[in-house]
Scaffold this active site. Structure first.
Site, PDB file in Angstrom:
ATOM      1  N   SER A 175      -4.085 -77.900  10.929  1.00 55.13           N
ATOM      2  CA  SER A 175      -4.238 -77.910   9.469  1.00 55.13           C
ATOM      3  C   SER A 175      -3.203 -78.766   8.752  1.00 55.13           C
ATOM      4  CB  SER A 175      -4.218 -76.485   8.932  1.00 55.13           C
ATOM      5  OG  SER A 175      -3.034 -75.827   9.314  1.00 55.13           O
ATOM      6  N   HIS A 203     -10.727 -75.987   9.893  1.00 53.46           N
ATOM      7  CA  HIS A 203     -10.903 -77.313   9.290  1.00 53.46           C
ATOM      8  C   HIS A 203     -11.959 -78.150  10.004  1.00 53.46           C
ATOM      9  CE1 HIS A 203      -7.654 -77.171   6.337  1.00 53.46           C
ATOM     10  NE2 HIS A 203      -7.015 -76.432   7.226  1.00 53.46           N
ATOM     11  N   LYS A 234     -13.261 -73.578   3.304  1.00 57.48           N
ATOM     12  CA  LYS A 234     -12.890 -74.997   3.327  1.00 57.48           C
ATOM     13  C   LYS A 234     -14.152 -75.842   3.117  1.00 57.48           C
ATOM     14  CE  LYS A 234      -8.539 -73.890   5.146  1.00 57.48           C
ATOM     15  NZ  LYS A 234      -7.871 -73.117   6.191  1.00 57.48           N
TER      16      LYS A 234
HETATM   17  C1  LIG Z   1      -6.912 -72.032   6.164  1.00 60.53           C
HETATM   18  C2  LIG Z   1      -6.757 -71.611   7.573  1.00 60.53           C
HETATM   19  C3  LIG Z   1      -6.849 -70.261   7.942  1.00 60.53           C
HETATM   20  C4  LIG Z   1      -6.949 -69.171   6.914  1.00 60.53           C
HETATM   21  O1  LIG Z   1      -8.202 -69.115   6.364  1.00 60.53           O
HETATM   22  P1  LIG Z   1      -8.398 -68.419   4.927  1.00 60.53           P
HETATM   23  O2  LIG Z   1      -9.854 -68.177   4.861  1.00 60.53           O
HETATM   24  O3  LIG Z   1      -7.906 -69.398   3.934  1.00 60.53           O
HETATM   25  O4  LIG Z   1      -7.595 -67.162   4.970  1.00 60.53           O
HETATM   26  C5  LIG Z   1      -6.803 -69.940   9.269  1.00 60.53           C
HETATM   27  N1  LIG Z   1      -6.645 -70.893  10.209  1.00 60.53           N
HETATM   28  C6  LIG Z   1      -6.511 -72.189   9.902  1.00 60.53           C
HETATM   29  C7  LIG Z   1      -6.327 -73.200  10.978  1.00 60.53           C
HETATM   30  C8  LIG Z   1      -6.554 -72.588   8.564  1.00 60.53           C
HETATM   31  O5  LIG Z   1      -6.405 -73.871   8.261  1.00 60.53           O
END
Ligand SMILES: *Cc1c(COP(=O)(O)O)cnc(C)c1O
Length: 386
Positions: A175, A203, A234
């Site tokens: 990320s 992602h 996302k």
């Molecule tokens: C954003 C993210 C999360 C968390 O997800 P949310 O739905 O925002 O809580 C978990 N793992 C990765 C790799 C992320 O980028």
């Protein structure tokens, strides 16, 4: 006590504060009163503001209410939750899927359900914080291997007792760096050493792979990785997360994942919007094509300017700076020039690797991206970075 610690953080240029975005989270938004081009959203396909998602959320809200009223196992499971889980399983071609309130919740529920004390977890050093928290909660021994270092992982696997229950844990797309886990090699190691592989494709979902099914599709290893998790907040533009996999795993998680059991079910409107997002994702592959065109254009432009970039293979393109103070200065200057791309500092990233993490979406226009590149050129030259 709080004040002392806050002052300390400020002196180290590590203090964080919230910035108000006063408009829809589009490629251009109003951030603290200023119209800026946003290079910091994970809304990769522009779905968060799509009329079809809004309509799905409104219709489900009208029909089922705003809140679910209870946890999923009590009386909170509503038709949009079932529809979403069926749609996710179809999209991912797995037997079943289970929806969680967020990616953070999915990871802190999934990992302790998979392994406990006595077990061993081998995690990439740059795994998302929610995975690390899930690993810690599990009570298993946690060993971290250097980022994408297969040789080190191999030796950790070889040295353990072969009967020891072992999980290998990784992001699909990292990320804060935008590079990819070497999934084919990780699967091969997992198979060779009878370990299980947990991939967090937050992602990757909607972004990677010909059909947007994610990093597993990108590498052609979907059939070799029986389950994985991903998020809905996302590229899908909504909120929540899922685990997709065999029916037996999903039933097991319903019975064991504490962050699924002991929390109110996600709002029906959000679940319905996620169903619409999955449909759009599949019906409009041109969104993904635009995203990648934009991403390639922007990365080429930044490279040509002479910035030091992380080895991104995704729409996450970090500009490496080093010291937190310098990263903050660049972010401030960019904001003055009409570009919102915040500095990412420790503990989110390792020391000495503070950066400006940019993300590109399908909705940016060429003109906007070129304006951002011009701002990077001006700010970079002023600060002596290029
Ligand atoms: C954003 C993210 C999360 C968390 O997800 P949310 O739905 O925002 O809580 C978990 N793992 C990765 C790799 C992320 O980028």
């Amino acid at each position: 006590m709080f004040e002392d610690r806050l002052r300390e953080l400020e002196e180290q240029h590590l203090l964080r504060r919230l910035r108000l975005v006063e408009s829809e989270p589009g490629p251009v938004a109003t951030v603290e009163g200023r119209r800026v081009i946003v290079m910091a959203s994970n809304n990769y396909l522009g779905l968060a503001t799509h009329p079809l998602l809004k309509r799905a959320a409104i219709e489900a809200t009208t029909r089922y209410g705003v809140g679910s009223g209870a946890s999923r196992l009590v009386s909170g499971t509503l038709p949009p939750h079932q529809d979403l889980e069926a749609a996710l399983a179809r999209f991912k071609a797995t037997e079943a899927a289970l929806v969680f309130g967020s990616g953070y919740l999915a990871n802190v529920g999934l990992i302790p359900s998979l392994i406990g004390s006595g077990g061993l977890i081998l995690a990439d050093r740059l795994c998302h914080a929610s995975l690390i928290d899930g690993c810690r909660l599990s009570g298993a021994d946690l060993r971290v291997f250097r980022h994408r270092d297969l040789a080190q992982l191999d030796s950790l696997l070889a040295r353990r007792s072969p009967r020891r229950d072992t999980l290998i844990v990784t992001d699909g797309v990292f990320s804060m760096d935008g590079d990819l886990a070497p999934l084919p090699e990780l699967v091969a190691l997992a198979e060779r050493y009878a370990a299980r592989l947990v991939v967090d494709d937050a992602h990757g979902t909607g972004v990677m792979g010909l059909h947007g099914r994610g990093t597993l599709e990108h590498f052609g290893v979907e059939s070799r990785i029986p389950f994985h998790m991903g998020t809905l907040g996302k590229a899908l533009g909504t909120s929540g997360a899922y685990v997709a996999g065999p029916q037996s795993l999903i039933r097991y998680l319903v019975n064991t994942a504490r962050s699924f059991i002991y929390t109110t079910a996600p709002p029906p409107g959000t679940a319905a919007a996620s169903v619409a997002a999955l449909e759009l994702l599949q019906a409009e592959p041109e969104r993904r094509a635009r995203l990648w065109d934009n991403r390639n254009h922007f990365q080429t432009g930044l490279k040509a300017l002479g910035f030091r970039l992380a080895e991104s293979q995704s729409p996450i393109i970090p500009v490496l700076i080093g010291e937190p103070r310098q990263a903050l200065t660049l972010a401030e200057r960019l904001l003055e020039l009409g570009v919102y791309a915040p500095a990412i500092r420790p503990p989110t990233v390792p020391k000495e690797t503070s950066r400006i993490r940019t993300t590109v979406t399908s909705e940016h226009t060429r003109e906007q991206l070129d304006a951002v590149l011009a701002a990077f050129r001006n700010a970079g030259q002023e600060l002596g970075l290029i």
